[in-house]
Design a protein around this motif. Structure first.
Motif, PDB file in Angstrom:
ATOM      1  N   PRO A 136       0.816  -1.222   0.000  1.00 51.65           N
ATOM      2  CA  PRO A 136       0.000   0.000   0.000  1.00 51.65           C
ATOM      3  C   PRO A 136       0.850   1.273   0.000  1.00 51.65           C
ATOM      4  O   PRO A 136       0.493   2.253  -0.653  1.00 51.65           O
ATOM      5  CB  PRO A 136      -0.823  -0.104   1.279  1.00 51.65           C
ATOM      6  N   HIS A 137       1.964   1.251   0.694  1.00 49.21           N
ATOM      7  CA  HIS A 137       2.837   2.425   0.741  1.00 49.21           C
ATOM      8  C   HIS A 137       3.487   2.685  -0.613  1.00 49.21           C
ATOM      9  O   HIS A 137       3.608   3.825  -1.046  1.00 49.21           O
ATOM     10  CB  HIS A 137       3.903   2.268   1.824  1.00 49.21           C
ATOM     11  N   VAL A 138       3.897   1.621  -1.265  1.00 45.38           N
ATOM     12  CA  VAL A 138       4.507   1.763  -2.579  1.00 45.38           C
ATOM     13  C   VAL A 138       3.478   2.284  -3.576  1.00 45.38           C
ATOM     14  O   VAL A 138       3.775   3.171  -4.381  1.00 45.38           O
ATOM     15  CB  VAL A 138       5.123   0.427  -3.059  1.00 45.38           C
ATOM     16  N   ARG A 139       2.247   1.771  -3.502  1.00 42.64           N
ATOM     17  CA  ARG A 139       1.188   2.268  -4.381  1.00 42.64           C
ATOM     18  C   ARG A 139       0.942   3.751  -4.146  1.00 42.64           C
ATOM     19  O   ARG A 139       0.781   4.529  -5.082  1.00 42.64           O
ATOM     20  CB  ARG A 139      -0.103   1.474  -4.168  1.00 42.64           C
ATOM     21  N   ALA A 140       0.909   4.160  -2.877  1.00 41.54           N
ATOM     22  CA  ALA A 140       0.675   5.569  -2.550  1.00 41.54           C
ATOM     23  C   ALA A 140       1.798   6.449  -3.088  1.00 41.54           C
ATOM     24  O   ALA A 140       1.536   7.519  -3.656  1.00 41.54           O
ATOM     25  CB  ALA A 140       0.541   5.742  -1.037  1.00 41.54           C
ATOM     26  N   LEU A 141       3.031   6.025  -2.937  1.00 42.29           N
ATOM     27  CA  LEU A 141       4.165   6.800  -3.461  1.00 42.29           C
ATOM     28  C   LEU A 141       4.125   6.879  -4.982  1.00 42.29           C
ATOM     29  O   LEU A 141       4.431   7.923  -5.569  1.00 42.29           O
ATOM     30  CB  LEU A 141       5.489   6.197  -2.991  1.00 42.29           C
TER      31      LEU A 141
END
Length: 110
Positions: A93-98
């Motif tokens: 999820p963090h990678v998607r957000a970035l």
């Protein structure tokens, strides 16, 4: 049960040191690994053997007999399985957000 053995094996700094040494150069003898450990802390050959046994039980180290010596090899697969099961799903999820932030910034810049 295998995950528990891997986590237990990775929890100890001496065992992590042994894994790092095998990552740097695979196929080391007990004597070589004992010297690596003793560069950081004083430990008997028996103590190093006990740590290696736990790493073998967790399938993180594979041992092959070569003549009179046993060579120790890193098996990274259990660590990768832990990563895939426990770490990657929490970081996705963090990678998607970035990625979304980067995409929007690039759109705004154009």
């Amino acid at each position: 049960m295998p995950d528990e053995l891997v986590f237990k094996a990775l929890a100890d700094p001496t065992r992590r040191l042994l894994l790092d040494a095998l990552f740097t150069r695979d196929g080391r003898s007990l004597g070589e690994l004992e010297r690596v450990v003793n560069e950081h802390t004083e430990m008997s050959r028996f103590g190093v053997s006990k740590h290696l046994k736990l790493l073998e039980d967790a399938d993180l180290v594979i041992t092959k007999k070569s003549g009179r010596e046993r060579q120790h090899y890193l098996n990274p697969i259990p660590i990768r399985l832990i990563h895939d099961r426990w770490i990657s799903k929490y970081t996705a999820p963090h990678v998607r957000a970035l990625t979304e932030i980067k995409r929007r910034a690039e759109e705004d810049h154009d």
